[in-house]
Design a protein around this motif. Structure first.
Motif, mmCIF file in Angstrom:
data_model
loop_
_atom_site.group_PDB
_atom_site.id
_atom_site.type_symbol
_atom_site.label_atom_id
_atom_site.label_comp_id
_atom_site.label_asym_id
_atom_site.label_seq_id
_atom_site.Cartn_x
_atom_site.Cartn_y
_atom_site.Cartn_z
ATOM 1 N N LEU A 101 46.439 38.607 30.715
ATOM 2 C CA LEU A 101 46.065 37.664 31.758
ATOM 3 C C LEU A 101 44.703 37.048 31.468
ATOM 4 O O LEU A 101 43.843 37.660 30.844
ATOM 5 C CB LEU A 101 46.042 38.360 33.124
ATOM 6 N N PRO B 249 41.142 36.489 31.737
ATOM 7 C CA PRO B 249 40.161 37.386 32.350
ATOM 8 C C PRO B 249 39.150 36.635 33.205
ATOM 9 O O PRO B 249 38.995 35.410 33.103
ATOM 10 C CB PRO B 249 39.476 38.032 31.136
ATOM 11 N N ASP B 250 38.462 37.380 34.049
ATOM 12 C CA ASP B 250 37.363 36.838 34.846
ATOM 13 C C ASP B 250 36.185 36.621 33.911
ATOM 14 O O ASP B 250 35.640 37.563 33.346
ATOM 15 C CB ASP B 250 37.002 37.827 35.962
ATOM 16 N N THR C 18 36.634 30.386 38.362
ATOM 17 C CA THR C 18 37.973 30.677 38.853
ATOM 18 C C THR C 18 39.074 30.119 37.964
ATOM 19 O O THR C 18 40.247 30.411 38.194
ATOM 20 C CB THR C 18 38.158 30.098 40.267
ATOM 21 N N GLU C 19 38.729 29.314 36.959
ATOM 22 C CA GLU C 19 39.742 28.711 36.115
ATOM 23 C C GLU C 19 39.156 28.364 34.758
ATOM 24 O O GLU C 19 37.938 28.357 34.574
ATOM 25 C CB GLU C 19 40.318 27.453 36.772
ATOM 26 N N VAL D 262 42.156 32.240 36.944
ATOM 27 C CA VAL D 262 41.878 33.610 36.524
ATOM 28 C C VAL D 262 42.996 34.521 37.023
ATOM 29 O O VAL D 262 43.401 34.450 38.182
ATOM 30 C CB VAL D 262 40.517 34.077 37.080
ATOM 31 N N GLY D 263 43.508 35.362 36.140
ATOM 32 C CA GLY D 263 44.602 36.255 36.485
ATOM 33 C C GLY D 263 45.969 35.723 36.137
ATOM 34 O O GLY D 263 46.971 36.438 36.261
#
Length: 462
Positions: free
Chosen positions: A5, A7-8, A14-15, A68-69
C-alpha cells in the motif's frame, strides 16, 4: 497475491502522484529496490520495495494520483510464483508426481535448512532505508540522497502527431517571451542543462533574424492540464491564504546605488555579498522593531502568535512550481538585535548567507529539500526582479503575516543631492495580513528595510 500500500509519507500528506515506474509486471525485485518515483505536495521521492519478490500487478498508471493506504504494487505469493516458474506447458498434475515418503521427508529437511540460511542472510543484509533515500553509505551511518530528475512540465505539449517529437523544454517565462516575439521554440537550440531553452537562447534567435512561424493550435484549441503534486498544493495554499487572510500592500521605490557599490567593493567572488543577502540581513533588525511582521494569526484561538526567531523563507521557482525554502543559516532572534542595528547572534554574515541562498535554491530545484526545510519559515522574501519585472503584489505564505517582494534593479534618472543623476533603484512591495498589522506598522517595517538598503550607514547610528 499480496499488495504493498502507498505508505504515509509524513507531514500530513494524504496523496501522491505516480511520476514514473521503475519496475514492470513480472520483474523480480529485491528488498529496498526502487519501485516508483512519486510526487507529493512537498517533493519527489522514490518508494523502496518492502520485500523481495515478483511483481504481479501495478495498481496505478503514470500520472495517476493515489491516496495514502491505496494499493500500489502487487506481489506474487512465493509458492504460486515458484510453481508458475517451475511448471512448463506439459507439466503433470501435483498428484501424479508426488514423491515417495522417504524423499518427501528428505526434501522437507532441505527446505527447512535453506529457509533458515535465507532468513539469516536477510537479517544480515537488511537495512533501514528512508523513503526517497538510498542505502546507508558505508562508514558514515547516513543515507545518501538520490539525485532527482524532473519530467517534462505539464504545460509542454506532448509529441506531435506528425512525429516531430515533443515540444522543447523551456520555463514558462521563456515560452511566454517566445510567444511575444513570434518565435517557434522548435527552431531554437537550447543551451541549458539537458538541452533546455533559456531566455538568452530566445533573444539570440530573435536578434539573428531566425524567427519561425508560431505553431498553429487552432483558434479555439485547448487542452486540459492535470493539477497534481506541488502545483496542486500551491493552488490549495494560495486559495486558503487569499480567502482567509485580508491582504493589504505597501510599496516604496528606493535608490540603492550606494549599497551596490559597497557590495561590489570586495572584488573576490568568494567574499561577495549578493543584494538578496543584503535584503535578508536588513530584515532582521527591522523585525526586531516591528515584531508583528514576524507573526501569524491563529484563527482557532483568535490570538496573534509572535515568533521568537526569524526564519527566512526564499521563494524559488522550480520546474514543478513555486517553493518556499527555509534558509538554514539566516535566522536570528529579533529581540536580540542591538540598538545599533547589529544582527542577532547566530545570523550568517553576508558571504555565508549568499552561499546559503544559492545552495538552498539549487537543492529546491533538484527536489532535495526535506519537509522541515519547506515548512519552517516565518517570513518570506520573493525576488520577482529576476524575471525582469519592476515589482508585484505577492500572496502571503499561509501561516505568515508578511512577504516582501523585490523588483528588478534598474538604472534611471533620480533625484540625488539636489540634482538629477542616473541611479540604480528598486521597488520593494510588502504584502501583510491586516489582522496582524495595520498600515502604520507595515509601513514602518517596510521603510525600516528601505532606509537600511538606501543607506547602510544607518545601521551605525540607529
Amino acid at each position: 497475491m499480496s499488495d504493498f500500500l502507498l505508505p504515509d509519507l509524513g507531514e500530513g500528506l494524504t496523496e501522491a502522484t505516480i511520476v514514473a515506474w521503475h519496475v514492470a509486471v513480472g520483474d523480480e525485485v529485491t528488498r529496498n529496490q526502487a519501485l516508483a518515483e512519486v510526487e507529493t505536495a512537498k517533493a519527489l521521492v522514490e518508494l523502496p520495495s518492502p520485500r523481495a519478490g515478483r511483481i504481479s500487478a501495478l495498481h496505478a498508471a503514470e500520472g495517476e494520483t493515489l491516496g495514502v493506504g491505496a494499493p500500489l504494487v502487487g506481489f506474487a505469493e512465493a509458492d504460486a510464483a515458484d510453481a508458475e516458474a517451475d511448471a512448463g506447458p506439459g507439466a503433470a498434475p501435483a498428484e501424479a508426481a508426488s514423491p515417495e515418503p522417504e524423499q518427501e521427508q528428505e526434501q522437507e529437511q532441505e527446505q527447512e535448512a535453506a529457509s533458515a540460511a535465507g532468513a539469516g542472510e536477510a537479517r544480515l543484509e537488511r537495512q533501514q532505508v528512508l523513503v526517497g533515500y538510498g542505502p546507508v553509505l558505508p562508514g558514515t551511518g547516513r543515507p545518501r540522497r538520490r539525485a532527482r530528475t524532473f519530467p517534462t512540465t505539464p504545460y509542454e505539449r506532448p509529441a506531435s502527431a506528425t512525429g516531430d517529437g515533443p515540444t522543447p523544454r523551456a520555463m514558462p517565462p521563456v515560452r511566454r517571451r517566445a510567444r511575444d516575439l513570434g518565435i517557434d521554440l522548435d527552431a531554437v537550440h537550447g543551451s541549458g542543462p539537458g538541452g533546455r531553452i533559456l531566455r538568452a537562447d530566445v533573444e539570440a534567435h530573435a536578434h539573428g533574424g531566425g524567427t519561425a512561424g508560431r505553431r498553429d493550435t487552432g483558434a479555439r484549441g485547448s487542452r486540459h492540464v492535470p493539477v497534481t503534486g506541488l502545483r496542486k498544493q500551491t493552488a490549495r495554499a494560495m486559495t486558503e491564504s487569499a480567502f482567509t487572510a485580508p491582504h493589504a500592500s505597501v510599496h516604496v521605490t528606493i535608490d540603492v546605488t550606494d549599497t551596490l557599490e559597497l557590495l561590489d567593493r570586495d572584488g573576490r567572488a568568494e567574499h561577495r555579498t549578493s543584494f538578496l543577502a543584503a535584503v535578508c540581513r536588513a530584515i532582521l533588525p527591522a523585525a526586531a522593531r516591528t515584531p508583528a511582521a514576524n507573526a501569524r494569526y491563529d484563527a482557532e484561538t483568535g490570538r496573534i502568535e509572535v515568533f521568537d526567531e526569524v526564519r527566512l523563507g526564499i521563494a524559488v521557482a522550480t520546474e514543478r512550481g513555486l517553493l518556499v525554502a527555509t534558509l538554514p543559516r539566516a535566522g536570528g532572534t529579533p529581540t536580540a538585535a542591538t540598538p545599533s542595528g547589529a544582527t542577532a547572534p547566530g545570523t550568517a554574515q553576508g558571504p555565508a548567507l549568499t552561499a546559503a541562498i544559492a545552495e538552498t535554491a539549487a537543492r529546491a530545484r533538484e527536489g532535495a529539500l526535506s519537509p522541515e526545510e519547506l515548512t519552517g519559515s516565518t517570513l518570506t522574501v520573493t525576488n520577482v526582479g529576476v524575471f525582469g519585472v519592476h515589482g508585484g503584489t505577492p500572496i502571503l505564505n499561509p501561516g505568515q503575516s508578511t512577504i516582501l517582494a523585490l523588483g528588478a534593479l534598474r538604472t534611471q534618472p533620480w533625484e540625488h543631492r539636489g540634482g538629477i543623476a542616473l541611479r540604480t533603484v528598486v521597488t520593494l512591495t510588502l504584502s501583510f495580513d491586516h489582522r496582524v498589522l495595520d498600515g502604520a506598522e507595515a509601513s514602518a517595517f517596510l521603510m525600516d528595510i528601505a532606509e537600511t538598503l538606501a543607506d547602510p550607514a544607518t545601521l551605525l547610528v540607529r
